[in-house]
Design an enzyme around this catalytic site. Structure first.
Site, PDB file in Angstrom:
ATOM      1  CE  LYS A 257      -6.297   1.813  -0.668  1.00  0.00           C
ATOM      2  NZ  LYS A 257      -6.593   1.664   0.884  1.00  0.00           N
TER       3      LYS A 257
ATOM      4  CE  LYS B 126      -3.708   2.144   2.616  1.00  0.00           C
ATOM      5  NZ  LYS B 126      -4.654   2.095   3.731  1.00  0.00           N
TER       6      LYS B 126
HETATM    7  C1  PBG Z   1      -6.953   3.086   5.274  1.00  0.00           C
HETATM    8  C2  PBG Z   1      -7.514   2.978   3.955  1.00  0.00           C
HETATM    9  C3  PBG Z   1      -7.271   3.783   2.900  1.00  0.00           C
HETATM   10  C4  PBG Z   1      -8.164   3.673   1.759  1.00  0.00           C
HETATM   11  C5  PBG Z   1      -8.813   2.363   2.183  1.00  0.00           C
HETATM   12  N1  PBG Z   1      -8.443   1.874   3.550  1.00  0.00           N
HETATM   13  C6  PBG Z   1      -6.589   5.065   2.613  1.00  0.00           C
HETATM   14  C7  PBG Z   1      -5.785   5.938   3.587  1.00  0.00           C
HETATM   15  O1  PBG Z   1      -4.563   5.503   3.951  1.00  0.00           O
HETATM   16  O2  PBG Z   1      -6.190   6.994   3.892  1.00  0.00           O
HETATM   17  C8  PBG Z   1      -8.526   4.302   0.507  1.00  0.00           C
HETATM   18  C9  PBG Z   1      -9.369   3.861  -0.373  1.00  0.00           C
HETATM   19  C10 PBG Z   1      -9.551   4.716  -1.500  1.00  0.00           C
HETATM   20  O3  PBG Z   1      -9.056   5.816  -1.527  1.00  0.00           O
HETATM   21  O4  PBG Z   1     -10.624   4.436  -2.281  1.00  0.00           O
HETATM   22  N2  PBG Z   1      -7.725   2.377   6.057  1.00  0.00           N
END
Ligand code: PBG
Length: 322
Positions: free
Chosen positions: A248, A195
């Protein structure tokens, strides 16, 4: 007439022959539909930068998921907007937390549905970070205990898969241990193994109210410049017992996805995140892009690069058209 032996165009002369040689196909089983659940009743509030996506109270969530299920979507992932946030993100691991109640309702009301629980703290902490904060630092090991607690509560509520997303070191191991100790050894872990600290999460943070109140997430999420480090993260999670891996965001990291596909035999997921969705929506609104073509083109690209599963806000729309 030239004497050309190789004429690739022979296989492109009509839709029938193109379909015959098509290499990548999407099916409705590829999709995981992300949804935002909030307190209250009868609430269906559109999220500004994510047209077509909503904050849904539990009753509306059940309706939305039932509709998606009828269109063939079998998996959803839930994000919660709690009544109250605090320093430890207590709602994330409360038996009566918003997501836990939503999971129970969905498992009761919708048949043959896979409910995936996102396992993180940032939507529930008042500072917006994904872990316990001390002296402006996000602490790793104390956070693991809370994630483990949340995983058990999510599994108790009926979650079919736990998806830890906060990028603390050792989160898969901590969650695996806690699940096993509590009789949930059969519950798989879908790890957000890779991520990146990405600007593409912007609309999500607005949707979840989870923008960090100080600093940023670069001390735990990955540097977009790094590919080898992504492999290291993924291999560590495999060693810790991850059943599936996620990359991601998706579109800007297809090279990472492809390499991971070559390095691991686990099922791979890719998350077409909020910013990817918002860009398409915005350009379409301006009349600059054909939304439907871009939806299919991006989803196909993600699958072609190696994803078995795609988390996408387009899940319902794509299912409708399949
Ligand atoms: C963190 C989380 C994030 C997303 C899903 N779970 C992002 C972050 O680090 O702020 C992002 C998903 C999206 O942008 O669609 N729990």
């Amino acid at each position: 007439m030239r004497n050309l032996i190789n004429r690739p165009r022979r296989l492109r002369r009509g839709e029938s022959i193109r379909a015959l040689v098509r290499e990548t196909r999407l099916t409705v089983d590829d999709f995981i539909y992300p949804l935002f659940v909030c307190e209250g009743e009868g609430i269906r509030r559109e999220i500004g930068p994510m047209p077509g996506q909503y904050h849904l109270s539990i009753d509306e969530l059940v309706k939305e998921v039932s509709e998606a299920r009828k269109l063939g979507v079998r998996s959803v992932i839930l994000f919660g907007l709690p009544k109250e946030k605090d320093a430890h993100g207590s709602d994330a691991f409360a038996e009566q937390g918003i997501v836990q109640r939503a999971i129970r309702a969905l498992k009761q009301e919708v048949n043959d549905l896979i409910v995936i629980a996102d396992n993180c703290l940032c939507e529930y902490t008042d500072h917006g970070h994904c872990g316990v904060v001390k002296d402006n630092d996000v602490l790793n090991d104390p956070t693991l205990d809370l994630l483990a607690k949340a995983a058990v509560v999510q599994a108790k509520a009926g979650a079919d898969i736990i998806a830890p997303s906060n990028m603390m070191d050792g989160f898969v191991e901590a969650i695996r241990e806690a699940l096993d100790e509590n009789g949930f050894e059969h519950i798989p872990i879908l790890s957000y193994a890779v991520k990146y600290a990405s600007g593409f999460y912007g609309p999500f943070r607005e949707a979840a109210g989870s923008t960090p109140q100080f600093g940023d997430r670069r001390s735990y999420q990955m540097d977009p410049a790094n590919r080898r480090e992504a492999m290291r993260e993924a291999m560590l999670d495999i060693d810790e017992g991850a059943d599936m891996l996620m990359v991601k965001p998706a579109l800007a990291y297809l090279d990472v996805l492809k390499e991971l596909r070559e390095r691991s035999d686990l099922p791979l997921a890719a998350y077409q995140v909020s910013g990817e969705y918002a860009m398409i929506k915005a350009a379409a609104r301006l009349g600059w892009l054909d939304e439907n073509r871009i939806m299919w083109e991006t989803l196909t690209a993600i699958k072609r690069a190696g994803a078995d599963l795609i988390l996408t806000y387009y899940a319902k729309e794509a299912a409708r058209q399949l």
